[in-house]
Scaffold this active site. Structure first.
Site, PDB file in Angstrom:
ATOM      1  N   PRO A   1     -27.546  20.481 -57.650  1.00 54.02           N
ATOM      2  CA  PRO A   1     -27.021  21.604 -57.880  1.00 54.02           C
ATOM      3  C   PRO A   1     -26.745  22.976 -57.772  1.00 54.02           C
ATOM      4  O   PRO A   1     -28.051  23.189 -56.206  1.00 54.02           O
ATOM      5  CB  PRO A   1     -29.392  21.409 -58.848  1.00 54.02           C
ATOM      6  CG  PRO A   1     -29.924  20.172 -57.726  1.00 54.02           C
ATOM      7  CD  PRO A   1     -28.043  19.639 -56.845  1.00 54.02           C
ATOM      8  N   GLU A   2     -26.561  23.001 -57.794  1.00 55.87           N
ATOM      9  CA  GLU A   2     -25.809  25.049 -57.294  1.00 55.87           C
ATOM     10  C   GLU A   2     -26.584  26.246 -59.093  1.00 55.87           C
ATOM     11  O   GLU A   2     -27.757  25.897 -59.364  1.00 55.87           O
ATOM     12  CB  GLU A   2     -24.782  24.922 -57.418  1.00 55.87           C
ATOM     13  CG  GLU A   2     -24.220  23.945 -55.783  1.00 55.87           C
ATOM     14  CD  GLU A   2     -22.830  24.211 -55.554  1.00 55.87           C
ATOM     15  OE1 GLU A   2     -22.330  25.845 -55.724  1.00 55.87           O
ATOM     16  OE2 GLU A   2     -22.084  22.955 -55.342  1.00 55.87           O
TER      17      GLU A   2
ATOM     18  N   ARG B   1     -33.589  11.691 -52.419  1.00 52.39           N
ATOM     19  CA  ARG B   1     -32.982  11.537 -51.475  1.00 52.39           C
ATOM     20  C   ARG B   1     -34.166  12.886 -50.463  1.00 52.39           C
ATOM     21  O   ARG B   1     -33.992  13.414 -49.671  1.00 52.39           O
ATOM     22  CB  ARG B   1     -31.602  12.267 -51.430  1.00 52.39           C
ATOM     23  CG  ARG B   1     -30.282  11.605 -51.590  1.00 52.39           C
ATOM     24  CD  ARG B   1     -28.859  12.589 -51.508  1.00 52.39           C
ATOM     25  NE  ARG B   1     -28.196  11.202 -52.513  1.00 52.39           N
ATOM     26  CZ  ARG B   1     -26.637  12.070 -53.087  1.00 52.39           C
ATOM     27  NH1 ARG B   1     -25.997  12.976 -52.307  1.00 52.39           N
ATOM     28  NH2 ARG B   1     -26.749  10.769 -53.731  1.00 52.39           N
TER      29      ARG B   1
ATOM     30  N   HIS C   1     -37.823   7.034 -57.869  1.00 54.92           N
ATOM     31  CA  HIS C   1     -38.277   8.832 -57.099  1.00 54.92           C
ATOM     32  C   HIS C   1     -39.014   9.265 -57.791  1.00 54.92           C
ATOM     33  O   HIS C   1     -38.927  10.776 -57.548  1.00 54.92           O
ATOM     34  CB  HIS C   1     -37.036   9.059 -56.357  1.00 54.92           C
ATOM     35  CG  HIS C   1     -35.690   7.759 -56.345  1.00 54.92           C
ATOM     36  ND1 HIS C   1     -35.907   7.529 -55.116  1.00 54.92           N
ATOM     37  CD2 HIS C   1     -34.609   7.725 -56.943  1.00 54.92           C
ATOM     38  CE1 HIS C   1     -35.059   5.769 -55.361  1.00 54.92           C
ATOM     39  NE2 HIS C   1     -34.224   6.689 -56.191  1.00 54.92           N
TER      40      HIS C   1
END
Length: 281
Positions: free
Chosen positions: A2-3, A116, A96
């Site tokens: 994501p940017e 992550r 997650h």
DNA sequence: CACGCAGCCTGGGAGC
DNA sequence: TGCTCCCAGGCTGCGT
């Protein structure tokens, strides 16, 4: 990954689905997700309960939900793989799942899912409407407070390479590795070009390129590569089909046909056209 | 102060 | 098949 465009898609989803609702329950399933909340997970849970989400805001890649009561917000950064999902209560837990928030209306719940664990959420004070932990971050190029001339002057004062500067969130926020490569290609600049050699017109061209690639991505709902990124409803973006250089090693440049090359840069990758983007001497 | 980089983290894929 | 290694990369903290 994501940017700015992907985070903006998420912000819009949160504004639609979460704003105006009262948080009545919270659960932290992985302590690392709240590691920046220095008072700890229990404090995070206790203080978020009973607060109403006022709106959804964003600067660069950070987004936050101002809460009722004190001048405070729920601040989030998605890192590389973070997702904010609005799902029906009782939906099967994601592998997650890190943080879960429930609302007083008994409707959908908000989940922070992050494989992550580079992302995080925290509660932070608002200073002039901006969370204190991101006070040092520059405005992003879509904010009214972003000053093109000031950015150009700061860039020319730097003694570094243009891509490093683009990734420096204290100069301009919201640009990550993907859109940096795309914008540099559009502006025909090599990533290693020294910033002090850039002319003001070239910097204006670069800024226009940054805005153009991000606007195009936003219109398509963000970029997605490995389905790690999804918007607030769990739908992937499709912008990767429109990428010109990122991830396209050995494929022809759409302007000149020269194979795109990949180079190691800052422990990651830079993709560029060796003909359109000449390396500085 | 400005700049550069190691480290954090997990899962998918390549290579053996 | 199963092991090891590499890769993805935003941000913080620290060294120069």
């Amino acid at each position: 990954m994501p940017e700015l465009p992907e985070v903006e898609v998420v912000r819009r989803g949160l504004a639609q689905w979460v704003a105006g609702r009262e948080i009545v329950s919270a659960e932290v399933l992985h302590p690392r997700a709240v590691r920046r909340h220095l008072a700890g997970a229990d404090d995070f849970v206790a203080r978020v309960k009973g607060r109403v989400v006022i709106s959804a805001e964003r600067r660069g890649k950070y987004l936050w939900l101002p809460l009722s009561g004190a001048e405070e917000a729920l601040l989030a950064h998605l890192g590389m793989s973070g997702q904010l999902l609005v799902v029906e209560p009782g939906s099967p837990p994601d592998k997650h799942l890190r943080v879960r928030l429930g609302f007083g209306d008994g409707g959908s719940e908000l989940r922070f899912v992050d494989q992550r664990t580079f992302g995080h959420v925290m509660l932070s004070p608002l200073l002039d409407g901006v969370p204190s932990p991101i006070a040092h971050i520059a405005p992003d190029p879509f904010e009214a407070s972003f000053d093109d001339d000031r950015f150009a002057a700061a860039l020319r004062r730097r003694r570094t390479e243009v891509k490093r500067a683009l990734l420096d969130q204290s100069l301009i926020s919201g640009v990550g590795n993907i859109y940096a490569d795309e914008a540099l290609w559009l502006a025909r600049l090599h990533w290693a070009r020294p910033t002090q050699t850039l002319t003001r017109p070239k910097i204006a061209e670069l800024l226009a390129a940054v805005r153009e690639v991000m606007t195009a991505a936003l219109h398509q709902g963000g970029t997605s590569f490995d389905s790690l990124y999804v918007n607030v409803n769990g739908e992937s973006g499709y912008f990767e089909r429109s990428l010109e250089v990122y991830g396209r090693r050995d494929r022809p440049c759409s302007r000149c046909g020269t194979p795109i090359m990949r180079e190691a840069f800052m422990n990651r990758s830079s993709f560029s056209c060796p003909r359109c983007q000449r390396r500085p001497r």
